[in-house]
Design an enzyme around this catalytic site. Sequence first.
Site, short mmCIF file in Angstrom:
data_model
loop_
_atom_site.label_atom_id
_atom_site.label_comp_id
_atom_site.label_asym_id
_atom_site.label_seq_id
_atom_site.Cartn_x
_atom_site.Cartn_y
_atom_site.Cartn_z
CE1 TYR A 57 -3.47 -1.76 5.41
CE2 TYR A 57 -3.11 0.55 4.84
CZ TYR A 57 -3.39 -0.68 4.46
OH TYR A 57 -3.49 -1.17 3.15
CB SER A 101 -0.82 0.09 1.16
OG SER A 101 -1.49 1.41 1.48
CE LYS A 114 -0.81 -3.87 3.98
NZ LYS A 114 -1.06 -5.00 3.24
N1 NAP Z 1 -8.88 -1.48 -0.38
C1 NAP Z 1 -7.74 -0.59 -0.64
O1 NAP Z 1 -8.27 0.31 -1.12
C2 NAP Z 1 -6.44 -1.05 -0.35
C3 NAP Z 1 -5.55 -0.19 -0.88
C4 NAP Z 1 -4.03 -0.57 -0.90
C5 NAP Z 1 -3.64 -1.85 -0.25
N2 NAP Z 1 -4.79 -2.79 0.16
C6 NAP Z 1 -4.34 -4.02 0.51
O2 NAP Z 1 -5.16 -4.96 -0.45
C7 NAP Z 1 -5.22 -6.26 0.61
C8 NAP Z 1 -6.67 -6.46 0.53
O3 NAP Z 1 -7.40 -5.61 1.13
P1 NAP Z 1 -8.97 -5.31 0.95
O4 NAP Z 1 -9.21 -3.74 0.95
O5 NAP Z 1 -9.44 -6.34 0.24
O6 NAP Z 1 -9.29 -5.75 2.63
P2 NAP Z 1 -10.66 -6.30 3.32
O7 NAP Z 1 -11.76 -6.29 2.48
O8 NAP Z 1 -10.84 -5.89 4.50
O9 NAP Z 1 -10.07 -7.78 3.22
C9 NAP Z 1 -8.95 -8.19 4.18
C10 NAP Z 1 -8.77 -9.63 4.06
O10 NAP Z 1 -7.85 -10.00 5.06
C11 NAP Z 1 -8.26 -11.22 5.64
N3 NAP Z 1 -7.56 -11.30 7.05
C12 NAP Z 1 -7.36 -10.27 8.01
N4 NAP Z 1 -6.72 -10.79 9.00
C13 NAP Z 1 -6.58 -12.10 8.77
C14 NAP Z 1 -5.83 -13.16 9.53
N5 NAP Z 1 -5.31 -12.99 10.68
N6 NAP Z 1 -5.63 -14.36 8.64
C15 NAP Z 1 -6.07 -14.44 7.39
N7 NAP Z 1 -6.79 -13.66 6.75
C16 NAP Z 1 -7.00 -12.49 7.51
C17 NAP Z 1 -9.89 -11.10 5.87
O11 NAP Z 1 -10.36 -12.11 6.23
P3 NAP Z 1 -11.70 -12.25 7.20
O12 NAP Z 1 -12.98 -12.23 6.46
O13 NAP Z 1 -11.49 -13.52 8.05
O14 NAP Z 1 -11.57 -10.98 7.97
C18 NAP Z 1 -9.99 -10.53 4.56
O15 NAP Z 1 -10.16 -11.58 3.61
C19 NAP Z 1 -4.75 -5.94 1.91
O16 NAP Z 1 -3.19 -6.12 2.01
C20 NAP Z 1 -4.60 -4.23 1.90
O17 NAP Z 1 -3.40 -3.72 2.69
C21 NAP Z 1 -6.16 -2.35 0.05
#
Ligand code: NAP
Length: 272
Positions: free
Chosen positions: A168, A149, A172
């Site tokens: 975070y 990120s 990251k």
């Molecule tokens: N969305 C954005 O704008 C954005 C921007 C930059 C980077 N990212 C990165 O993209 C990735 C996905 O983000 P997202 O936005 O899709 O987030 P999200 O919808 O909140 O999904 C997070 C995922 O991580 C899983 N998770 C959390 N803790 C865990 C654990 N202890 N063991 C196994 N799984 C775990 C969650 O599973 P549960 O269902 O069990 O909670 C869920 O599947 C992340 O690495 C985030 O930092 C996202």
Amino acid sequence: MPSYAIIGGSRGIGLEFVRQLALNEENTVFVTVRNKDKSTHLRATVAQLPHKNVRILQADVVDKQAIKNAATELGRLSGGGLDILIYNAARLEFDNLLRGPGDYDNDEELDEEFIQSFKVNVLGPIHIVNNFLPLLRKGSAKKIIILGSEGGERSFVQHVHISGLGAYGVTKAAEHMVATKYAVALENEGFTVVSVSPGFVDVSGTNSEPLSEGDASKFNDLVVQHFAAFPNAGTLLTPEQAVKRLLLDINNIGPAESGTFRPYPEFDTNKR
Ligand SMILES: NC(=O)c1ccc[n+]([C@@H]2O[C@H](COP(=O)([O-])OP(=O)(O)OC[C@H]3O[C@@H](n4cnc5c(N)ncnc54)[C@H](OP(=O)(O)O)[C@@H]3O)[C@@H](O)[C@H]2O)c1
């Protein structure tokens, strides 16, 4: 017949990786989740897919024995190899997500959030890579992709003036270094190890629970602040748009790109 492992694919971007990859019948898609029974979005999506090429495994990424078991199970199902690993899991608990290091009510809460974030965002990918590496060595693509990120990049944080997202952003930043360390360690074996940003993606459609009115308003403020700093960047991406671009990038990169953080192009502060 490429095989992929999506680590943490119950919802959001990880779920969309599973969906898009599984649409190609040639792919075998392994997805780990921390709780199979609670992964309702994933189960509903998989039920509607045209091919039966998704295997769901269970592993909380802070549970080292569960990670070992998942790697063993994947090896058993795949015949011993894995081509591409995508580490997507991250700690994004909204209660603390927007807080900066100075925003906690007491020291214990601060320590707890930073330690838990470190476990998921830094030690998580390390234990996952260590356990899945024997399978990846037998695969043909030798790619390890970590979802990073811009929130972990200093120039971006200064440009957008983000003092929040403390635990975070700090973890990251460390996660990007995890990718670089493995890139160096595996250089002579032909591996490509990168961290990639998806851009700013609206994952509210698969949230585990809806945001409170107060949290939704704070999140909206962050979105406004973010895009004010990048007036030409458009708006939030859908998971579909973000993953489509990432899969093209993942397909195109090779050892020459190993060790880098690959920002969302519109948010690349080094090009400004
Ligand atoms: N969305 C954005 O704008 C954005 C921007 C930059 C980077 N990212 C990165 O993209 C990735 C996905 O983000 P997202 O936005 O899709 O987030 P999200 O919808 O909140 O999904 C997070 C995922 O991580 C899983 N998770 C959390 N803790 C865990 C654990 N202890 N063991 C196994 N799984 C775990 C969650 O599973 P549960 O269902 O069990 O909670 C869920 O599947 C992340 O690495 C985030 O930092 C996202």
